[in-house]
Design a protein around this motif. Sequence first.
Motif, PDB file in Angstrom:
ATOM      1  N   LEU A  85       0.821  -1.210   0.000  1.00  0.00           N
ATOM      2  CA  LEU A  85       0.000   0.000   0.000  1.00  0.00           C
ATOM      3  C   LEU A  85       0.861   1.268   0.000  1.00  0.00           C
ATOM      4  O   LEU A  85       0.410   2.340  -0.418  1.00  0.00           O
ATOM      5  CB  LEU A  85      -0.934  -0.017   1.208  1.00  0.00           C
ATOM      6  N   ALA A  86       2.095   1.147   0.418  1.00  0.00           N
ATOM      7  CA  ALA A  86       2.969   2.321   0.533  1.00  0.00           C
ATOM      8  C   ALA A  86       3.288   2.931  -0.828  1.00  0.00           C
ATOM      9  O   ALA A  86       3.394   4.159  -0.943  1.00  0.00           O
ATOM     10  CB  ALA A  86       4.256   1.951   1.251  1.00  0.00           C
ATOM     11  N   TYR A  87       3.413   2.112  -1.862  1.00  0.00           N
ATOM     12  CA  TYR A  87       3.788   2.650  -3.173  1.00  0.00           C
ATOM     13  C   TYR A  87       2.735   3.599  -3.743  1.00  0.00           C
ATOM     14  O   TYR A  87       3.060   4.741  -4.107  1.00  0.00           O
ATOM     15  CB  TYR A  87       4.082   1.512  -4.160  1.00  0.00           C
ATOM     16  N   PRO A  88       1.472   3.197  -3.861  1.00  0.00           N
ATOM     17  CA  PRO A  88       0.490   4.164  -4.361  1.00  0.00           C
ATOM     18  C   PRO A  88       0.240   5.315  -3.393  1.00  0.00           C
ATOM     19  O   PRO A  88      -0.078   6.426  -3.815  1.00  0.00           O
ATOM     20  CB  PRO A  88      -0.777   3.337  -4.578  1.00  0.00           C
ATOM     21  N   ALA A  89       0.412   5.078  -2.091  1.00  0.00           N
ATOM     22  CA  ALA A  89       0.212   6.168  -1.126  1.00  0.00           C
ATOM     23  C   ALA A  89       1.296   7.232  -1.273  1.00  0.00           C
ATOM     24  O   ALA A  89       1.004   8.439  -1.236  1.00  0.00           O
ATOM     25  CB  ALA A  89       0.195   5.615   0.290  1.00  0.00           C
ATOM     26  N   VAL A  90       2.529   6.812  -1.473  1.00  0.00           N
ATOM     27  CA  VAL A  90       3.622   7.780  -1.671  1.00  0.00           C
ATOM     28  C   VAL A  90       3.453   8.501  -3.003  1.00  0.00           C
ATOM     29  O   VAL A  90       3.628   9.727  -3.087  1.00  0.00           O
ATOM     30  CB  VAL A  90       4.990   7.065  -1.581  1.00  0.00           C
ATOM     31  N   LEU A  91       3.094   7.769  -4.040  1.00  0.00           N
ATOM     32  CA  LEU A  91       2.863   8.409  -5.337  1.00  0.00           C
ATOM     33  C   LEU A  91       1.711   9.402  -5.254  1.00  0.00           C
ATOM     34  O   LEU A  91       1.783  10.510  -5.802  1.00  0.00           O
ATOM     35  CB  LEU A  91       2.573   7.344  -6.398  1.00  0.00           C
ATOM     36  N   SER A  92       0.660   9.031  -4.550  1.00  0.00           N
ATOM     37  CA  SER A  92      -0.476   9.926  -4.377  1.00  0.00           C
ATOM     38  C   SER A  92      -0.078  11.173  -3.596  1.00  0.00           C
ATOM     39  O   SER A  92      -0.509  12.281  -3.918  1.00  0.00           O
ATOM     40  CB  SER A  92      -1.603   9.185  -3.664  1.00  0.00           C
ATOM     41  N   ALA A  93       0.733  11.016  -2.565  1.00  0.00           N
ATOM     42  CA  ALA A  93       1.194  12.170  -1.792  1.00  0.00           C
ATOM     43  C   ALA A  93       2.050  13.097  -2.651  1.00  0.00           C
ATOM     44  O   ALA A  93       1.927  14.330  -2.569  1.00  0.00           O
ATOM     45  CB  ALA A  93       1.974  11.708  -0.569  1.00  0.00           C
ATOM     46  N   LEU A  94       2.902  12.521  -3.492  1.00  0.00           N
ATOM     47  CA  LEU A  94       3.721  13.344  -4.385  1.00  0.00           C
ATOM     48  C   LEU A  94       2.855  14.092  -5.403  1.00  0.00           C
ATOM     49  O   LEU A  94       3.086  15.278  -5.676  1.00  0.00           O
ATOM     50  CB  LEU A  94       4.759  12.484  -5.103  1.00  0.00           C
ATOM     51  N   LEU A  95       1.870  13.399  -5.954  1.00  0.00           N
ATOM     52  CA  LEU A  95       0.961  14.064  -6.898  1.00  0.00           C
ATOM     53  C   LEU A  95       0.183  15.185  -6.223  1.00  0.00           C
ATOM     54  O   LEU A  95       0.014  16.269  -6.785  1.00  0.00           O
ATOM     55  CB  LEU A  95      -0.013  13.045  -7.488  1.00  0.00           C
ATOM     56  N   PHE A  96      -0.295  14.938  -5.021  1.00  0.00           N
ATOM     57  CA  PHE A  96      -1.068  15.942  -4.306  1.00  0.00           C
ATOM     58  C   PHE A  96      -0.199  17.151  -3.965  1.00  0.00           C
ATOM     59  O   PHE A  96      -0.631  18.305  -4.096  1.00  0.00           O
ATOM     60  CB  PHE A  96      -1.682  15.349  -3.035  1.00  0.00           C
ATOM     61  N   CYS A  97       1.029  16.909  -3.532  1.00  0.00           N
ATOM     62  CA  CYS A  97       1.934  18.023  -3.207  1.00  0.00           C
ATOM     63  C   CYS A  97       2.291  18.822  -4.454  1.00  0.00           C
ATOM     64  O   CYS A  97       2.401  20.054  -4.399  1.00  0.00           O
ATOM     65  CB  CYS A  97       3.189  17.498  -2.535  1.00  0.00           C
ATOM     66  N   THR A  98       2.467  18.145  -5.572  1.00  0.00           N
ATOM     67  CA  THR A  98       2.734  18.855  -6.829  1.00  0.00           C
ATOM     68  C   THR A  98       1.542  19.719  -7.227  1.00  0.00           C
ATOM     69  O   THR A  98       1.704  20.865  -7.645  1.00  0.00           O
ATOM     70  CB  THR A  98       3.053  17.845  -7.948  1.00  0.00           C
ATOM     71  N   GLY A  99       0.342  19.175  -7.080  1.00  0.00           N
ATOM     72  CA  GLY A  99      -0.851  19.960  -7.376  1.00  0.00           C
ATOM     73  C   GLY A  99      -1.030  21.121  -6.425  1.00  0.00           C
ATOM     74  O   GLY A  99      -1.414  22.227  -6.829  1.00  0.00           O
ATOM     75  N   LEU A 100      -0.739  20.912  -5.156  1.00  0.00           N
ATOM     76  CA  LEU A 100      -0.845  21.991  -4.174  1.00  0.00           C
ATOM     77  C   LEU A 100       0.151  23.102  -4.477  1.00  0.00           C
ATOM     78  O   LEU A 100      -0.170  24.286  -4.389  1.00  0.00           O
ATOM     79  CB  LEU A 100      -0.619  21.434  -2.763  1.00  0.00           C
ATOM     80  N   VAL A 103      -3.791  26.722 -12.765  1.00  0.00           N
ATOM     81  CA  VAL A 103      -4.371  26.457 -11.446  1.00  0.00           C
ATOM     82  C   VAL A 103      -5.439  25.370 -11.562  1.00  0.00           C
ATOM     83  O   VAL A 103      -5.507  24.461 -10.731  1.00  0.00           O
ATOM     84  CB  VAL A 103      -4.935  27.753 -10.827  1.00  0.00           C
ATOM     85  N   LEU A 104      -6.271  25.441 -12.600  1.00  0.00           N
ATOM     86  CA  LEU A 104      -7.276  24.396 -12.800  1.00  0.00           C
ATOM     87  C   LEU A 104      -6.627  23.036 -13.059  1.00  0.00           C
ATOM     88  O   LEU A 104      -7.104  22.009 -12.562  1.00  0.00           O
ATOM     89  CB  LEU A 104      -8.195  24.769 -13.967  1.00  0.00           C
ATOM     90  N   MET A 105      -5.539  23.024 -13.807  1.00  0.00           N
ATOM     91  CA  MET A 105      -4.832  21.763 -14.044  1.00  0.00           C
ATOM     92  C   MET A 105      -4.239  21.222 -12.749  1.00  0.00           C
ATOM     93  O   MET A 105      -4.235  19.996 -12.520  1.00  0.00           O
ATOM     94  CB  MET A 105      -3.739  21.967 -15.092  1.00  0.00           C
ATOM     95  N   MET A 116      -4.580  17.271  -8.109  1.00  0.00           N
ATOM     96  CA  MET A 116      -4.909  16.940  -6.714  1.00  0.00           C
ATOM     97  C   MET A 116      -6.070  15.952  -6.652  1.00  0.00           C
ATOM     98  O   MET A 116      -6.059  15.010  -5.836  1.00  0.00           O
ATOM     99  CB  MET A 116      -5.239  18.216  -5.949  1.00  0.00           C
ATOM    100  N   LEU A 117      -7.087  16.142  -7.499  1.00  0.00           N
ATOM    101  CA  LEU A 117      -8.219  15.212  -7.518  1.00  0.00           C
ATOM    102  C   LEU A 117      -7.785  13.822  -7.991  1.00  0.00           C
ATOM    103  O   LEU A 117      -8.290  12.810  -7.490  1.00  0.00           O
ATOM    104  CB  LEU A 117      -9.332  15.752  -8.403  1.00  0.00           C
ATOM    105  N   ASN A 118      -6.858  13.762  -8.931  1.00  0.00           N
ATOM    106  CA  ASN A 118      -6.359  12.460  -9.380  1.00  0.00           C
ATOM    107  C   ASN A 118      -5.555  11.765  -8.286  1.00  0.00           C
ATOM    108  O   ASN A 118      -5.570  10.531  -8.194  1.00  0.00           O
ATOM    109  CB  ASN A 118      -5.527  12.613 -10.647  1.00  0.00           C
ATOM    110  N   ALA A 119      -4.859  12.529  -7.461  1.00  0.00           N
ATOM    111  CA  ALA A 119      -4.154  11.931  -6.328  1.00  0.00           C
ATOM    112  C   ALA A 119      -5.152  11.316  -5.342  1.00  0.00           C
ATOM    113  O   ALA A 119      -4.918  10.230  -4.808  1.00  0.00           O
ATOM    114  CB  ALA A 119      -3.296  12.980  -5.641  1.00  0.00           C
ATOM    115  N   VAL A 120      -6.251  12.008  -5.125  1.00  0.00           N
ATOM    116  CA  VAL A 120      -7.297  11.466  -4.243  1.00  0.00           C
ATOM    117  C   VAL A 120      -7.892  10.202  -4.854  1.00  0.00           C
ATOM    118  O   VAL A 120      -8.140   9.211  -4.144  1.00  0.00           O
ATOM    119  CB  VAL A 120      -8.381  12.538  -3.987  1.00  0.00           C
TER     120      VAL A 120
END
Length: 154
Positions: free
Chosen positions: A3-18, A30-32, A37-41
């Motif tokens: 579970l750590a692999y997609p969770a870390v990837l999701s956190a990186l995607l969310f931080c990039t979006g933020l 900003v919309l992109m 961020m929504l794709n990370a969720v």
Amino acid sequence: MHLAYPAVLSALLFCTGLYGVLARRNAILVLMSVELMLNAVNLNLVAFDVWLDRAARDTLHSGQALSLFTIAVAAAEIGIGLAIVLAVHRNRGTSDIDRLRDTAETPGGPDGPDGEDGGPDDPEGPGGPDDPDGDAHDSDGPAATAAQKAEATA
């Protein structure tokens, strides 16, 4: 797969979006970033759904259903957001967020804070206190005042 692999990837995607939401000045970027961020969720929802499916075999796959709902909401959001950005760009000539801050109206409406527009009922005349002869900047009617407002906002 852990579970750590997609969770870390999701956190990186969310931080990039933020970072994109906070640092970018272009409304489309900003919309992109919001979409990122929504794709990370969505990635988190599906990853946790698969992880919980291993524990209990008779599940409803609610994480995948929620991710489909999030994709539908994101599609509607990007459609409305792009329509708003295009309308603003058509009217203002830019999609720069910092330049759009002057579009906010004053508390009393478009005429001023107390609704004073320098009209015939105004005791200080049409030019206000800074116009001693009361000619309101030598304007030639409403067309000239509209041009002056356009120059002031540009």
